[in-house]
Write a protein that holds these residues in place. Structure first.
Motif, PDB file in Angstrom:
ATOM      1  N   ASP A 123      44.482  39.694  32.078  1.00  0.00           N
ATOM      2  CA  ASP A 123      44.855  38.282  33.290  1.00  0.00           C
ATOM      3  C   ASP A 123      44.387  38.265  34.368  1.00  0.00           C
ATOM      4  O   ASP A 123      44.248  36.463  35.078  1.00  0.00           O
ATOM      5  N   LEU A 124      43.380  38.614  34.826  1.00  0.00           N
ATOM      6  CA  LEU A 124      42.404  38.580  36.371  1.00  0.00           C
ATOM      7  C   LEU A 124      40.715  38.118  36.107  1.00  0.00           C
ATOM      8  O   LEU A 124      40.777  38.171  36.373  1.00  0.00           O
ATOM      9  N   VAL A 125      40.324  38.413  34.341  1.00  0.00           N
ATOM     10  CA  VAL A 125      39.127  37.939  34.338  1.00  0.00           C
ATOM     11  C   VAL A 125      39.042  36.942  32.970  1.00  0.00           C
ATOM     12  O   VAL A 125      39.475  37.363  32.141  1.00  0.00           O
ATOM     13  N   LYS A 126      38.455  35.971  33.467  1.00  0.00           N
ATOM     14  CA  LYS A 126      37.678  35.532  32.141  1.00  0.00           C
ATOM     15  C   LYS A 126      36.550  34.719  31.987  1.00  0.00           C
ATOM     16  O   LYS A 126      35.650  35.164  33.203  1.00  0.00           O
TER      17      LYS A 126
ATOM     18  N   GLY B 143      15.769  34.078  33.120  1.00  0.00           N
ATOM     19  CA  GLY B 143      17.602  34.364  32.148  1.00  0.00           C
ATOM     20  C   GLY B 143      18.481  33.473  33.309  1.00  0.00           C
ATOM     21  O   GLY B 143      18.035  32.656  34.945  1.00  0.00           O
ATOM     22  N   GLN B 144      18.960  32.963  32.906  1.00  0.00           N
ATOM     23  CA  GLN B 144      20.456  32.359  33.728  1.00  0.00           C
ATOM     24  C   GLN B 144      20.943  33.487  34.091  1.00  0.00           C
ATOM     25  O   GLN B 144      21.487  34.516  33.605  1.00  0.00           O
ATOM     26  N   LYS B 145      21.483  32.725  35.165  1.00  0.00           N
ATOM     27  CA  LYS B 145      22.804  33.475  35.550  1.00  0.00           C
ATOM     28  C   LYS B 145      24.615  33.377  34.956  1.00  0.00           C
ATOM     29  O   LYS B 145      24.538  32.623  35.138  1.00  0.00           O
ATOM     30  N   THR B 146      24.845  34.190  34.580  1.00  0.00           N
ATOM     31  CA  THR B 146      26.073  34.470  34.206  1.00  0.00           C
ATOM     32  C   THR B 146      27.208  34.694  35.391  1.00  0.00           C
ATOM     33  O   THR B 146      27.259  35.637  36.011  1.00  0.00           O
ATOM     34  N   GLU B 147      28.180  33.984  35.467  1.00  0.00           N
ATOM     35  CA  GLU B 147      29.267  33.281  36.487  1.00  0.00           C
ATOM     36  C   GLU B 147      30.229  33.669  35.696  1.00  0.00           C
ATOM     37  O   GLU B 147      30.900  33.493  34.478  1.00  0.00           O
ATOM     38  N   HIS B 148      31.076  35.039  35.947  1.00  0.00           N
ATOM     39  CA  HIS B 148      32.041  35.271  35.563  1.00  0.00           C
ATOM     40  C   HIS B 148      33.822  35.089  36.327  1.00  0.00           C
ATOM     41  O   HIS B 148      32.899  35.047  37.702  1.00  0.00           O
ATOM     42  N   SER B 149      34.070  34.682  36.440  1.00  0.00           N
ATOM     43  CA  SER B 149      35.795  34.027  37.558  1.00  0.00           C
ATOM     44  C   SER B 149      36.836  35.149  37.118  1.00  0.00           C
ATOM     45  O   SER B 149      37.005  35.444  36.506  1.00  0.00           O
ATOM     46  N   ASN B 150      36.938  35.336  38.358  1.00  0.00           N
ATOM     47  CA  ASN B 150      38.549  36.649  38.652  1.00  0.00           C
ATOM     48  C   ASN B 150      39.326  35.775  39.148  1.00  0.00           C
ATOM     49  O   ASN B 150      39.340  34.251  39.692  1.00  0.00           O
ATOM     50  N   LEU B 151      40.487  35.874  38.160  1.00  0.00           N
ATOM     51  CA  LEU B 151      41.917  34.740  38.803  1.00  0.00           C
ATOM     52  C   LEU B 151      42.309  35.586  39.560  1.00  0.00           C
ATOM     53  O   LEU B 151      43.716  35.112  39.758  1.00  0.00           O
ATOM     54  N   ILE B 152      42.149  36.270  41.015  1.00  0.00           N
ATOM     55  CA  ILE B 152      43.067  37.154  42.184  1.00  0.00           C
ATOM     56  C   ILE B 152      43.609  36.175  43.034  1.00  0.00           C
ATOM     57  O   ILE B 152      44.661  36.559  42.535  1.00  0.00           O
ATOM     58  N   LYS B 153      42.792  35.543  42.870  1.00  0.00           N
ATOM     59  CA  LYS B 153      43.335  33.944  43.812  1.00  0.00           C
ATOM     60  C   LYS B 153      45.271  34.033  43.343  1.00  0.00           C
ATOM     61  O   LYS B 153      46.100  33.393  44.245  1.00  0.00           O
TER      62      LYS B 153
ATOM     63  N   TYR C 260      36.374  39.087  47.463  1.00  0.00           N
ATOM     64  CA  TYR C 260      36.409  39.514  45.856  1.00  0.00           C
ATOM     65  C   TYR C 260      37.527  38.068  45.486  1.00  0.00           C
ATOM     66  O   TYR C 260      36.998  37.385  44.186  1.00  0.00           O
ATOM     67  N   VAL C 261      38.441  37.505  46.061  1.00  0.00           N
ATOM     68  CA  VAL C 261      39.752  37.037  45.833  1.00  0.00           C
ATOM     69  C   VAL C 261      38.469  34.976  45.769  1.00  0.00           C
ATOM     70  O   VAL C 261      38.742  34.764  44.877  1.00  0.00           O
ATOM     71  N   CYS C 262      37.290  34.885  46.289  1.00  0.00           N
ATOM     72  CA  CYS C 262      37.004  33.783  46.788  1.00  0.00           C
ATOM     73  C   CYS C 262      35.644  33.665  45.558  1.00  0.00           C
ATOM     74  O   CYS C 262      35.127  32.518  45.624  1.00  0.00           O
ATOM     75  N   ASN C 263      36.025  34.683  45.017  1.00  0.00           N
ATOM     76  CA  ASN C 263      34.776  34.941  43.268  1.00  0.00           C
ATOM     77  C   ASN C 263      32.952  34.706  44.209  1.00  0.00           C
ATOM     78  O   ASN C 263      32.062  34.558  43.396  1.00  0.00           O
TER      79      ASN C 263
ATOM     80  N   GLN D  40      32.073  39.941  42.796  1.00  0.00           N
ATOM     81  CA  GLN D  40      32.549  40.665  41.936  1.00  0.00           C
ATOM     82  C   GLN D  40      33.018  41.708  42.048  1.00  0.00           C
ATOM     83  O   GLN D  40      32.158  42.773  42.125  1.00  0.00           O
ATOM     84  N   PRO D  41      34.430  42.148  41.713  1.00  0.00           N
ATOM     85  CA  PRO D  41      34.144  43.714  42.099  1.00  0.00           C
ATOM     86  C   PRO D  41      34.233  44.644  40.163  1.00  0.00           C
ATOM     87  O   PRO D  41      34.220  43.721  39.560  1.00  0.00           O
ATOM     88  N   ASN D  42      34.176  45.268  40.721  1.00  0.00           N
ATOM     89  CA  ASN D  42      33.649  46.235  39.852  1.00  0.00           C
ATOM     90  C   ASN D  42      34.900  46.631  38.448  1.00  0.00           C
ATOM     91  O   ASN D  42      35.683  45.900  39.652  1.00  0.00           O
ATOM     92  N   LEU D  43      34.342  47.803  37.769  1.00  0.00           N
ATOM     93  CA  LEU D  43      35.871  47.217  36.951  1.00  0.00           C
ATOM     94  C   LEU D  43      36.780  48.396  37.034  1.00  0.00           C
ATOM     95  O   LEU D  43      38.236  47.730  37.687  1.00  0.00           O
TER      96      LEU D  43
END
Length: 67
Positions: free
Chosen positions: A64-67, A2-12, A39-42, A45-48
């Motif tokens: 605003d933090l997750v895309k 399976g493909q790894k799904t990457e979620h990025s956050n915008l904390i930084k 977490y900041v550097c991705n 990934q932080p939990n919810l």
């Protein structure tokens, strides 16, 4: 495989906009700088729950933090 799904956050991005340090965020979250930096550097990934806490601390929407 399976493909790894990457979620990025915008904390930084939001920390930079507000002039807030990762050290401050780590202290407010009650976490080590190392974990907060991951977490900041991705690297991790932080939990919810953590995302909601960060959003509250930064005064932004969770959206605003997750895309």
């Amino acid at each position: 495989m399976g493909q790894k799904t990457e979620h990025s956050n915008l904390i930084k991005e939001h920390l930079k906009k507000r002039g807030i340090t990762q050290t401050w965020l780590a202290k407010e979250l009650g976490m080590s700088f190392s974990i907060t930096n991951a977490y900041v550097c991705n690297r991790k990934q932080p939990n919810l729950t953590i995302i909601f806490k960060v959003a509250d601390l930064l005064g932004v929407s969770v959206k605003d933090l997750v895309k």
